[in-house]
Design a protein around this motif. Structure first.
Motif, short mmCIF file in Angstrom:
data_model
loop_
_atom_site.label_atom_id
_atom_site.label_comp_id
_atom_site.label_asym_id
_atom_site.label_seq_id
_atom_site.Cartn_x
_atom_site.Cartn_y
_atom_site.Cartn_z
N PRO A 109 0.81 -1.23 0.00
CA PRO A 109 0.00 0.00 0.00
C PRO A 109 0.85 1.28 0.00
N LEU A 110 2.01 1.25 0.64
CA LEU A 110 2.91 2.41 0.61
C LEU A 110 3.38 2.67 -0.82
N TRP A 111 3.74 1.58 -1.51
CA TRP A 111 4.16 1.68 -2.91
C TRP A 111 3.05 2.32 -3.75
N GLU A 112 1.84 1.83 -3.60
CA GLU A 112 0.72 2.34 -4.40
C GLU A 112 0.53 3.85 -4.21
N ARG A 113 0.61 4.32 -2.97
CA ARG A 113 0.43 5.75 -2.70
C ARG A 113 1.62 6.57 -3.19
N LEU A 114 2.83 6.07 -2.96
CA LEU A 114 4.03 6.79 -3.38
C LEU A 114 4.13 6.86 -4.90
N ALA A 115 3.58 5.88 -5.59
CA ALA A 115 3.65 5.82 -7.05
C ALA A 115 2.74 6.82 -7.75
N GLU A 116 1.85 7.48 -7.02
CA GLU A 116 0.96 8.48 -7.63
C GLU A 116 1.81 9.61 -8.21
N GLY A 117 1.77 9.77 -9.51
CA GLY A 117 2.53 10.82 -10.18
C GLY A 117 4.01 10.53 -10.33
N ALA A 118 4.42 9.29 -10.04
CA ALA A 118 5.84 8.92 -10.08
C ALA A 118 6.20 8.29 -11.42
N THR A 119 7.50 8.18 -11.67
CA THR A 119 8.03 7.41 -12.78
C THR A 119 8.57 6.11 -12.19
N VAL A 120 7.98 5.01 -12.59
CA VAL A 120 8.39 3.70 -12.07
C VAL A 120 9.65 3.25 -12.80
N VAL A 121 10.69 2.97 -12.04
CA VAL A 121 11.95 2.46 -12.58
C VAL A 121 11.90 0.94 -12.64
N GLU A 122 11.44 0.33 -11.56
CA GLU A 122 11.27 -1.12 -11.48
C GLU A 122 9.96 -1.39 -10.75
N PRO A 123 8.99 -2.03 -11.40
CA PRO A 123 7.70 -2.27 -10.74
C PRO A 123 7.87 -3.07 -9.44
N PHE A 124 6.97 -2.81 -8.51
CA PHE A 124 6.97 -3.51 -7.22
C PHE A 124 6.50 -4.94 -7.41
N GLY A 125 7.32 -5.88 -7.02
CA GLY A 125 6.95 -7.29 -7.15
C GLY A 125 8.08 -8.18 -6.65
N PRO A 126 7.90 -9.49 -6.77
CA PRO A 126 8.90 -10.43 -6.29
C PRO A 126 10.25 -10.21 -6.97
N ALA A 127 11.31 -10.40 -6.19
CA ALA A 127 12.68 -10.29 -6.71
C ALA A 127 13.48 -11.49 -6.21
N GLN A 128 14.61 -11.76 -6.83
CA GLN A 128 15.44 -12.90 -6.42
C GLN A 128 15.90 -12.77 -4.98
N TRP A 129 16.11 -11.56 -4.51
CA TRP A 129 16.70 -11.33 -3.19
C TRP A 129 15.68 -10.92 -2.13
N PRO A 131 11.11 -10.85 -1.04
CA PRO A 131 9.72 -11.18 -1.39
C PRO A 131 9.09 -10.13 -2.30
N ALA A 132 9.53 -8.86 -2.17
CA ALA A 132 9.04 -7.81 -3.05
C ALA A 132 10.05 -6.67 -3.06
N PHE A 133 10.15 -6.01 -4.22
CA PHE A 133 11.09 -4.92 -4.43
C PHE A 133 10.52 -4.03 -5.52
N GLY A 134 10.72 -2.72 -5.40
CA GLY A 134 10.35 -1.80 -6.46
C GLY A 134 11.15 -0.51 -6.32
N MET A 135 11.32 0.19 -7.44
CA MET A 135 12.04 1.46 -7.45
C MET A 135 11.26 2.46 -8.28
#
Length: 152
Positions: A109-129, A131-135
Motif C-alpha cells: 500500500p505504501l508503494w501504491e500511494r508513493l507511485a501516484e505521479g511517479a516514474t516507475v523504474v522497477e515495478p513492485f513485485g517479487p525479486a530474487q533477493w 519477497p518484493a522490491f520496487g524502485m
C-alpha cells in the motif's frame, strides 16, 4: 548510545507539498516551520518557504526537508537519471531513499500511494533477493526503493 540517520531532502519551494504528501503515504505528522516563523518579514519572497520540516510516523518512518534559500524555481527533472537496462540499474544520482518493511501487505500500500505521479523504474513485485522490491522516482524527483525484508 543510539544513532539514527534521517534523510534530509532539499527542495525549491516544494518542501511543504512534499512533506504533506509523504505524511499521507507513510502516516505520521508533518511539522513545518517557515522562514517567516523564524523572523523573515512576511513581505519578502520566500518567507512562506520551509526552513525546517519533518515527518515522523509511529511506524518508524522519518524524513526531513526544507526549501533551499533564494531558490524559487522547483528542481525540474530532465532526462531520467535512474533507469533499468539489461537487468541492471543505471544512475547518476548520489543516493536513493530506501524503505523496508516486513511484509508485502505492509509495503504494497505504501508503494501504491508513493507511485501516484511517479516514474516507475522497477515495478513492485517479487525479486530474487526479496519477497518484493520496487524502485520509482516520485513527483518531487526523489528516487525511492521499497522492499520487503527477506527471511533468513
Amino acid at each position: 548510545m543510539s544513532l539514527n540517520a534521517v534523510t534530509h531532502l532539499n527542495f525549491r519551494g516544494q518542501a511543504r507539498e512534499a512533506l504533506d504528501f509523504y505524511a499521507s503515504v507513510f502516516g505520521g505528522k508533518a511539522t513545518i516551520a517557515t522562514y517567516g516563523d523564524f523572523g523573515m518579514p512576511a513581505d519578502l519572497p520566500g518567507a512562506a518557504n520551509v526552513v525546517f520540516g519533518q515527518v515522523v510516523a509511529d511506524n518508524g518512518f522519518r524524513v526531513m526537508a526544507y526549501d533551499v534559500p533564494g531558490a524559487d524555481q522547483p528542481f525540474t527533472p530532465g532526462e531520467p537519471t535512474t533507469r533499468r537496462e539489461n537487468g541492471t540499474t543505471i544512475t547518476t544520482e548520489p543516493f536513493f531513499l530506501s524503505v523496508r518493511g516486513e511484509s508485502v501487505e505492509e509495503v504494497g500500500p505504501l508503494w501504491e500511494r508513493l507511485a501516484e505521479g511517479a516514474t516507475v523504474v522497477e515495478p513492485f513485485g517479487p525479486a530474487q533477493w526479496a519477497p518484493a522490491f520496487g524502485m520509482l522516482t516520485d513527483r518531487f524527483g526523489v528516487t525511492w526503493i521499497l522492499d520487503v525484508a527477506a527471511a533468513y
